[in-house]
Scaffold this motif. Structure first.
Motif, PDB file in Angstrom:
ATOM      1  N   MET B  46       0.818  -1.215   0.000  1.00 44.64           N
ATOM      2  CA  MET B  46       0.000   0.000   0.000  1.00 44.64           C
ATOM      3  C   MET B  46       0.853   1.268   0.000  1.00 44.64           C
ATOM      4  O   MET B  46       0.462   2.299  -0.504  1.00 44.64           O
ATOM      5  CB  MET B  46      -0.925   0.027   1.235  1.00 44.64           C
ATOM      6  CG  MET B  46      -2.168  -0.823   1.140  1.00 44.64           C
ATOM      7  SD  MET B  46      -3.150  -0.550  -0.352  1.00 44.64           S
ATOM      8  CE  MET B  46      -3.558   1.182  -0.222  1.00 44.64           C
ATOM      9  N   CYS B  47       2.073   1.176   0.587  1.00 43.33           N
ATOM     10  CA  CYS B  47       2.899   2.384   0.695  1.00 43.33           C
ATOM     11  C   CYS B  47       3.561   2.744  -0.634  1.00 43.33           C
ATOM     12  O   CYS B  47       4.112   3.823  -0.787  1.00 43.33           O
ATOM     13  CB  CYS B  47       3.956   2.200   1.787  1.00 43.33           C
ATOM     14  SG  CYS B  47       5.024   0.775   1.495  1.00 43.33           S
ATOM     15  N   HIS B  77       4.260   4.401   8.676  1.00 44.50           N
ATOM     16  CA  HIS B  77       3.697   5.018   7.464  1.00 44.50           C
ATOM     17  C   HIS B  77       2.526   5.950   7.678  1.00 44.50           C
ATOM     18  O   HIS B  77       1.892   6.364   6.716  1.00 44.50           O
ATOM     19  CB  HIS B  77       3.334   3.926   6.444  1.00 44.50           C
ATOM     20  CG  HIS B  77       4.522   3.459   5.671  1.00 44.50           C
ATOM     21  ND1 HIS B  77       5.363   4.327   5.025  1.00 44.50           N
ATOM     22  CD2 HIS B  77       5.028   2.221   5.456  1.00 44.50           C
ATOM     23  CE1 HIS B  77       6.325   3.654   4.438  1.00 44.50           C
ATOM     24  NE2 HIS B  77       6.157   2.364   4.697  1.00 44.50           N
ATOM     25  N   GLU B  78       2.215   6.305   8.920  1.00 46.93           N
ATOM     26  CA  GLU B  78       1.123   7.261   9.102  1.00 46.93           C
ATOM     27  C   GLU B  78       1.405   8.559   8.335  1.00 46.93           C
ATOM     28  O   GLU B  78       0.531   9.068   7.618  1.00 46.93           O
ATOM     29  CB  GLU B  78       0.899   7.538  10.590  1.00 46.93           C
ATOM     30  CG  GLU B  78      -0.419   8.247  10.849  1.00 46.93           C
ATOM     31  CD  GLU B  78      -0.709   8.311  12.339  1.00 46.93           C
ATOM     32  OE1 GLU B  78      -1.752   7.775  12.749  1.00 46.93           O
ATOM     33  OE2 GLU B  78       0.118   8.878  13.081  1.00 46.93           O
ATOM     34  N   PRO B  79       2.643   9.096   8.432  1.00 44.72           N
ATOM     35  CA  PRO B  79       2.917  10.323   7.671  1.00 44.72           C
ATOM     36  C   PRO B  79       2.732  10.121   6.166  1.00 44.72           C
ATOM     37  O   PRO B  79       2.222  11.009   5.468  1.00 44.72           O
ATOM     38  CB  PRO B  79       4.384  10.630   7.994  1.00 44.72           C
ATOM     39  CG  PRO B  79       4.684   9.892   9.257  1.00 44.72           C
ATOM     40  CD  PRO B  79       3.796   8.674   9.250  1.00 44.72           C
ATOM     41  N   THR B  80       3.116   8.924   5.666  1.00 47.40           N
ATOM     42  CA  THR B  80       2.976   8.647   4.226  1.00 47.40           C
ATOM     43  C   THR B  80       1.514   8.761   3.794  1.00 47.40           C
ATOM     44  O   THR B  80       1.176   9.458   2.830  1.00 47.40           O
ATOM     45  CB  THR B  80       3.444   7.201   3.919  1.00 47.40           C
ATOM     46  OG1 THR B  80       4.656   6.958   4.617  1.00 47.40           O
ATOM     47  CG2 THR B  80       3.594   6.961   2.439  1.00 47.40           C
ATOM     48  N   PHE B  81       0.647   8.055   4.533  1.00 50.97           N
ATOM     49  CA  PHE B  81      -0.754   8.006   4.099  1.00 50.97           C
ATOM     50  C   PHE B  81      -1.481   9.319   4.373  1.00 50.97           C
ATOM     51  O   PHE B  81      -2.443   9.652   3.687  1.00 50.97           O
ATOM     52  CB  PHE B  81      -1.465   6.812   4.749  1.00 50.97           C
ATOM     53  CG  PHE B  81      -0.910   5.487   4.267  1.00 50.97           C
ATOM     54  CD1 PHE B  81      -0.920   5.162   2.912  1.00 50.97           C
ATOM     55  CD2 PHE B  81      -0.358   4.578   5.157  1.00 50.97           C
ATOM     56  CE1 PHE B  81      -0.399   3.952   2.458  1.00 50.97           C
ATOM     57  CE2 PHE B  81       0.160   3.372   4.712  1.00 50.97           C
ATOM     58  CZ  PHE B  81       0.150   3.056   3.366  1.00 50.97           C
ATOM     59  N   ARG B  82      -0.988  10.070   5.389  1.00 48.78           N
ATOM     60  CA  ARG B  82      -1.608  11.390   5.585  1.00 48.78           C
ATOM     61  C   ARG B  82      -1.392  12.245   4.347  1.00 48.78           C
ATOM     62  O   ARG B  82      -2.281  12.955   3.905  1.00 48.78           O
ATOM     63  CB  ARG B  82      -0.991  12.078   6.809  1.00 48.78           C
ATOM     64  CG  ARG B  82      -1.575  11.554   8.093  1.00 48.78           C
ATOM     65  CD  ARG B  82      -1.430  12.568   9.189  1.00 48.78           C
ATOM     66  NE  ARG B  82      -1.902  11.999  10.432  1.00 48.78           N
ATOM     67  CZ  ARG B  82      -1.274  12.093  11.600  1.00 48.78           C
ATOM     68  NH1 ARG B  82      -0.147  12.776  11.681  1.00 48.78           N
ATOM     69  NH2 ARG B  82      -1.777  11.539  12.674  1.00 48.78           N
ATOM     70  N   LYS B  83      -0.145  12.138   3.801  1.00 43.59           N
ATOM     71  CA  LYS B  83       0.136  12.903   2.581  1.00 43.59           C
ATOM     72  C   LYS B  83      -0.752  12.419   1.433  1.00 43.59           C
ATOM     73  O   LYS B  83      -1.191  13.213   0.594  1.00 43.59           O
ATOM     74  CB  LYS B  83       1.609  12.770   2.189  1.00 43.59           C
ATOM     75  CG  LYS B  83       2.510  13.613   3.066  1.00 43.59           C
ATOM     76  CD  LYS B  83       3.901  13.722   2.469  1.00 43.59           C
ATOM     77  CE  LYS B  83       4.868  14.235   3.529  1.00 43.59           C
ATOM     78  NZ  LYS B  83       5.918  13.277   3.865  1.00 43.59           N
ATOM     79  N   LEU B  95      -7.583   9.929   8.441  1.00 37.98           N
ATOM     80  CA  LEU B  95      -6.952   8.618   8.261  1.00 37.98           C
ATOM     81  C   LEU B  95      -6.965   7.847   9.577  1.00 37.98           C
ATOM     82  O   LEU B  95      -6.730   8.402  10.632  1.00 37.98           O
ATOM     83  CB  LEU B  95      -5.489   8.816   7.824  1.00 37.98           C
ATOM     84  CG  LEU B  95      -4.606   7.556   7.856  1.00 37.98           C
ATOM     85  CD1 LEU B  95      -4.909   6.655   6.652  1.00 37.98           C
ATOM     86  CD2 LEU B  95      -3.120   7.934   7.866  1.00 37.98           C
ATOM     87  N   GLU B  96      -7.265   6.549   9.494  1.00 40.10           N
ATOM     88  CA  GLU B  96      -7.103   5.687  10.666  1.00 40.10           C
ATOM     89  C   GLU B  96      -6.327   4.451  10.215  1.00 40.10           C
ATOM     90  O   GLU B  96      -6.579   3.912   9.143  1.00 40.10           O
ATOM     91  CB  GLU B  96      -8.476   5.302  11.227  1.00 40.10           C
ATOM     92  CG  GLU B  96      -8.437   4.498  12.513  1.00 40.10           C
ATOM     93  CD  GLU B  96      -7.815   5.251  13.707  1.00 40.10           C
ATOM     94  OE1 GLU B  96      -7.841   6.502  13.711  1.00 40.10           O
ATOM     95  OE2 GLU B  96      -7.287   4.594  14.617  1.00 40.10           O
TER      96      GLU B  96
END
Ligand SMILES: Cc1cc2nc3c(=O)[nH]c(=O)nc-3n(C[C@H](O)[C@H](O)[C@H](O)COP(=O)(O)OP(=O)(O)OC[C@H]3O[C@@H](n4cnc5c(N)ncnc54)[C@H](O)[C@@H]3O)c2cc1C
Ligand code: SF4
Ligand code: SF4
Ligand code: SF4
Ligand code: SF4
Lengths: 378, 677
Positions: B46-47, B77-83, B95-96
């Motif tokens: 997913m990343c 990867h929280e920062p990745t998916f926030r972007k 995002l959760e």
């Protein structure tokens, strides 16, 4: 390869050893015997060779002085590996007759000297001492734990007698165990007889816990160390006599009226110094005796030299290429002009006194326990 | 955007990391059945770009307004998916994440149970995602200035880099001169550059740089505020010498009634100084200082008829009325470069340091071989505590040692003194000093090194070690156990472990290669900045691999040995790294602060102050407010300081502190969905 042998690697954390050599480097007997304790840390990792390695005669050269463990940068205890190997030999029944006799005597009579239990209190026959009753109503301050050697050896007996004189002078409330007193088992454990040591531990703890006392004071550093660090479940604190006497002096309960105008040095027993960090109390006591000129050995305190009396060495004969360490000690003492070599351990007393005879200086130099020195000044 | 939730669920395979244990297809099927879930998919990574593109695409085409990613730990990867959400036009806080790797597939071997657990975690995340609220990440302005604490080579290098880039630097040094340990050294391994020659130009530069305000003989007393806006208070200790007037001529020191009476700390107490002194000739600033502990006038109120130093000073610089000065200023960033102490060799009594005069530490030996040291660079046997003979009296020429023995790893790799780590520099400085003996004392001087391993890992190190051995330095593998005396000679008792030979090695002088340890006054800085320590008690970096110069506190960076043992090149490299890290917020002028912060309901807060005590970032204080006419104390959160750790919210007895994204009404249903009632 049985599970028990596998334990060897884990039990002694052999894989933690980095082969730095500090253990052998510090080992006092390495220079005069074949013992290289570091090599055992490596060789015994091979479980298949354990039997064969335990046959090496040098495992009996270790005095269990603990220097190797004190110096190990990884917190290992190399001497314990040697004791483990001795156990293997003991299990096989392969021991010197003198060792076997000593162990048997402990099992039968509670002392390693082959003497009957009934004579345990002979040293105090002329003295007015209290023998404690178990489960007494009244609390006695101090229980004295008298080493077997002090009880039976005619020379060392005098130290126990001196202790009584000192405690009486200071008005201490103390009592003895009497004939039920048994060997602490320090040497038993170090000779590798684990089972017998467990018995000493259990029986003595039960016996000692049955007395109504505030604290136990041991006369020998070997008993002191075992009671304090190796027994399970003792209820009251354990002190060495030097701790008690220093306390009496400090609190002004003991006065020293007479002078001893002699040059005195002090030999640190391994079981008191290196193993229990008691360095200051003995010196405090000696220097409080009026007239004493105190001189230090160059090798003193943490760097003190072992006298080779411990680790069951009283009963083990071993080959030696070089001069005995006790003799080196006496030579050093002679060089600094010491008239008295003070000690605080029955084994040091015997080995060092013996060395004065070998060196032919017994006329000019006395080996005395601190207690004897003190008793002389009372 | 806040209408009915339209949730997308994305289950990651993480190669076989997750999919090897968890049946991801089944988790997706399950997710599809959950209320408000609009799409559910699985994907190998997913990343990755295509993985993220799936999300963006669904946001646009399926009108998602909540995203649940079931993958690794949010730490990854929280920062990745926030972007990802942001690029899809969603507020990033919608995002959760469900951690089905660290907390599921990696720890559960049974695929069926693991799949069940993954479902639960996903369901809980879906429940929470419905209740998420949009948050704004705030920005604060950054003061374009930096405080650097400690002016050893690391602090000096950071200061020069930042100042050269055009930012203001406040460089604070405790001692009377800058330079730290490097200026005590003679030569440096492996190139044998003269330490002072390469160091003094930099020392002079920090003193003269227009952007650097240098404060020596000074100490930071207070630090308040947060990244971008730190409030600093520094105490400049009085030198009782006006440094604007002092010309550094040194006449005062010659005249001082106490001249030569006190051990000079800079010479590791082997040389002597007076009460008024300059620690070494190349000191920066080249000014004199009166040590108030040793000065007659300052301790007794009287120095003969009148203070000789004052009478002698032609510039009128000596002034006993001078007092400590407190200066306050603001900075945007802070670099800690406080260095180290050497191991106290007395903690290994078997080496008899402090008993025998000629058992030295390596740092003492550095001073002994140093031309500006107590013997002018002559290696001689030393007599400690010897009073200087009267002028004119015959001085016996001190003896030159015929043999010198080094012992490595003293106080390092040693559990018995609590230092399990390798100090990294002592193998090489030992080789360097051994070489210097051969060079300065002569080839006839027998040099022996006892070692357990030689760690020659750096550039040019192994080559240097080879060279030193060929110069005739004898290396014996075995770590010595004891030092004692026989006659005039010192005996080093050891085992040559390569031949299993116990030795009594005779020598004239022993040098202990002492390790580097955290400064004994470490706590001062820890208390000021709330720094953490690693198990070796050096200051802890934010991440051991990827953030080696950051700390857990934003805007505070580490440089040099205060973070862990290292040599000069590594200290300089790290100092440059810390400088560049500190310049990022200063150059951009703004920093984002945490959005998931805590806030207080001032109507219900009882002002107990429990949270104030708990907060590891000192972000909460008690303030007085007016509640219906009565003054009451309530907690208030400084959002710029709050890191969103949640300690306060978890502890608040009245539920008055809540943390954004983790409010009770968001969190409790999530827990309930996991089956906890
Ligand atoms: C004997 C020896 C020989 C060495 N030889 C070499 C060599 O040849 N080559 C090599 O590369 N490395 C060598 N090193 C390592 C070298 O010394 C270090 O890598 C280097 O000095 C580290 O610099 P630093 O700035 O991090 O720390 P330091 O030099 O310790 O500087 C820290 C500075 O911060 C100051 N300070 C501390 N606390 C505060 C405070 N609270 N407030 C204000 N100021 C404070 C101190 O006074 C000091 O000036 C050697 C080390 C030793 C012990
Ligand atoms: S001192 Fe400890 S680590 Fe070193 S060789 Fe001996 S047992 Fe091994
Ligand atoms: S206990 Fe003493 S004698 Fe025994 S191996 Fe260790 S250092 Fe040697
Ligand atoms: S006042 Fe006296 S003791 Fe103090 S620095 Fe001046 S000369 Fe030295
Ligand atoms: S650098 Fe060398 S001397 Fe220093 S601790 Fe490591 S191995 Fe020992």
């Amino acid at each position: 390869m049985c599970a028990e042998e596998l334990d060897f690697v884990e039990k002694y954390d052999l894989l933690g050893c980095i082969q730095c050599g500090r253990c052998t480097g510090g080992c006092p007997v390495a220079l005069r015997t074949d013992l290289r304790v570091r090599c055992f840390m490596y060789d015994t990792q091979n479980e298949e060779r354990l039997e064969e390695i335990s046959e090496k005669p040098e495992i009996w050269d270790c005095t269990t002085c603990y220097t190797c463990a004190a110096r190990c940068p990884k917190g290992l205890e190399p001497l314990e590996v040697l004791i483990g190997l001795r156990s293997l030999q003991i299990e096989e029944g392969k021991v010197q007759p003198t060792v076997r006799d000593a162990l048997e005597s402990i099992f039968k009579d509670g002392n390693p000297w082959g003497s009957p239990r009934a004579k345990r209190l002979d040293w105090a026959s002329d003295l007015d001492v209290k023998v404690l009753e178990p489960e007494a109503e009244e609390t006695t301050d101090v229980l004295l734990f008298i080493c077997c050697t002090d009880c039976y050896d005619p020379r060392v007996m005098k130290v126990a007698q001196a202790l009584i004189k000192v405690l009486n002078a200071a008005g201490v409330d103390y009592g003895l165990i009497g004939e039920d007193e048994s060997c602490c088992g320090s040497e038993v454990r170090r000779l590798g007889e684990e089972g017998l040591f467990e018995m000493c531990d259990e029986e003595n703890v039960e016996l000692l816990n049955s007395f109504n006392v505030n604290r136990i004071v041991a006369i020998s550093p070997h008993c002191y160390n075992t009671l304090k660090k190796e027994y399970h479940g003792l209820k009251v604190p354990v002190l060495h006599y030097t701790e008690l006497v220093a306390e009496l002096l400090e609190e002004g309960k003991l006065e020293i009226p007479k002078e001893i105008a002699k040059v005195v040095t002090y030999h640190d027993p391994c079981f008191l110094g290196k193993q229990n960090d008691i360095y200051d109390e003995p010196r405090y006591i000696i220097t409080r005796i009026p007239g004493v000129e105190f001189k230090e050995f160059d090798r003193c305190r943490e760097r003190s030299l072992c006298c080779e009396g411990g680790g069951g060495k009283m009963w083990v004969e071993s080959e030696s290429k070089e001069e005995r360490l006790a003799e080196i000690r006496i030579e050093d003492a002679k060089e600094m002009g010491a008239q008295v070599v003070a000690v605080a351990c029955p084994f040091c007393l015997l080995t060092l006194e013996d060395a004065t005879k070998v060196k032919g200086v017994e006329e000019e130099m006395q080996v005395m326990d601190i207690l004897e020195l003190l008793a002389e000044a009372l | 955007m806040n209408g009915k939730p339209r949730i997308g669920v994305y289950v990651c395979h993480c190669g076989t990391n997750i999919a090897g244990t968890v049946d991801v297809e089944e988790v997706v099927k399950f997710a599809e059945t959950l209320p408000d879930v609009t799409v559910a998919r699985n994907y190998s990574y997913m990343c990755s770009d295509p993985g993220q593109a799936l999300i963006v695409d669904d946001i646009e085409k399926a009108g998602l307004n909540r995203v649940v990613v079931a993958s690794c730990s949010p730490r990854m990867h929280e920062p990745t998916f926030r972007k990802t959400l942001l690029s899809g036009g969603l507020n990033p806080y919608f995002l959760e994440m469900a951690n089905i790797r660290e907390q599921c597939s990696w720890v559960h071997p049974d695929p069926i149970a693991a799949t069940e657990k993954a479902k639960r975690l996903v369901e809980a995340a879906v429940v929470k995602s419905r209740r998420l609220e949009p948050l704004d990440a705030k920005e604060v302005d950054v003061e374009p200035s930096c405080l650097i604490i400690g002016a050893g080579i690391a602090g000096i290098q950071s200061a020069l880099d930042i100042a050269d880039a055009g930012f203001k630097v406040y460089l604070v040094e405790k001692e009377p001169s800058v330079g730290g340990h490097m200026i005590q050294l003679d030569k440096t391994f492996p190139t044998l550059d003269c330490s002072a020659c390469i160091m003094t130009p930099k020392m002079v530069d920090v003193a003269n740089h227009p952007n650097i305000e240098l404060m020596t003989y000074s100490q930071v007393e207070e630090i308040g505020g947060y990244i971008g806006n730190f409030d600093i208070k520094v105490r400049k200790k009085s030198r009782f010498v006006d440094i604007d007037k002092c010309t550094g001529c040194g006449i005062c020191a010659e005249e001082c009634r106490m001249a030569g009476r006190f051990p000079n700390e800079f010479d590791e107490n082997m040389g002597m100084r007076g009460a008024i002194y300059m620690p070494f000739p190349q000191a920066v600033p080249a000014k004199y200082t009166i040590d108030k502990e040793s000065c007659l006038f300052l301790t007794k109120g009287k120095c003969g008829e009148s203070p000789k130093c004052k009478d002698a000073c032609q510039a009128g610089a000596v002034n006993f009325d001078l007092e400590d000065e407190i200066v306050e200023f603001k900075v945007g960033t802070i670099i800690v470069a406080t260095g180290y102490d050497v191991f106290d060799a007395r903690l290994k009594p078997e080496y008899a340091y402090g008993v025998y005069d000629n058992v030295l530490t390596a740092l003492e030996f550095e001073r002994l071989v140093n031309a500006s040291g107590p013997t002018g660079g002559k290696v001689t046997m030393i007599e400690r505590g010897k009073k200087k003979k009267k002028k004119g009296a015959e001085e016996e020429a001190p003896k030159v040692p015929e043999s010198i023995t080094f012992i490595q790893c003293v106080g390092s790799r040693d559990k018995s003194v609590g230092n399990e780590y390798c100090s990294r520099v002592c193998c090489m400085y030992t080789a360097k000093l051994a070489h210097l003996v051969k060079d300065k004392v002569g080839h006839d001087c027998e040099v022996t090194v006892f070692y357990m391993d030689v760690r020659a890992f750096g550039k040019g190190f192994e080559e240097f070690y080879d060279r030193v051995r060929r110069e005739g330095v004898k290396y014996i593998r075995g770590n010595p156990s004891e030092i004692y005396k026989k006659g005039d000679k010192l005996i080093v008792k050891a085992e040559d472990t390569l031949t299993s030979t116990p030795l009594e090695h005779e020598t004239d002088m022993v040098v202990l290669s002492v390790g580097l340890v955290p400064r004994r006054d470490n706590r001062e800085i820890i208390d000021l900045l709330k720094l953490s320590q690693t198990s070796d008690l050096f200051y802890m970096e934010a991440h051991p691999k990827l953030r080696p110069v950051d700390t857990a506190s934003d805007g505070v960076y580490l440089a040099g040995v205060c973070q862990g043992p290292k040599d000069i090149p590594d200290a300089v490299a790290q100092a440059k790294g810390a400088a560049s890290a500190a310049m990022i917020p200063m150059a951009s002028g703004k920093v984002k602060v945490e959005a998931q912060t805590s806030f207080v309901n001032e109507d219900t807060c009882r002002g107990c102050g429990f949270c104030v005590e708990l907060c590891p970032y000192t972000a909460i204080e008690l303030v007085e407010v007016n509640r219906m006419g009565w003054p009451v104390k309530v907690a208030r959160v400084n959002e710029a300081l709050c890191k969103g750790c949640g300690a306060c919210a978890a502890a608040c007895l009245s539920g008055s502190i809540q943390q954004r994204s983790f409010k009770d009404w968001q969190l409790l249903p999530q827990i309930e969905a996991l089956g906890v009632k």
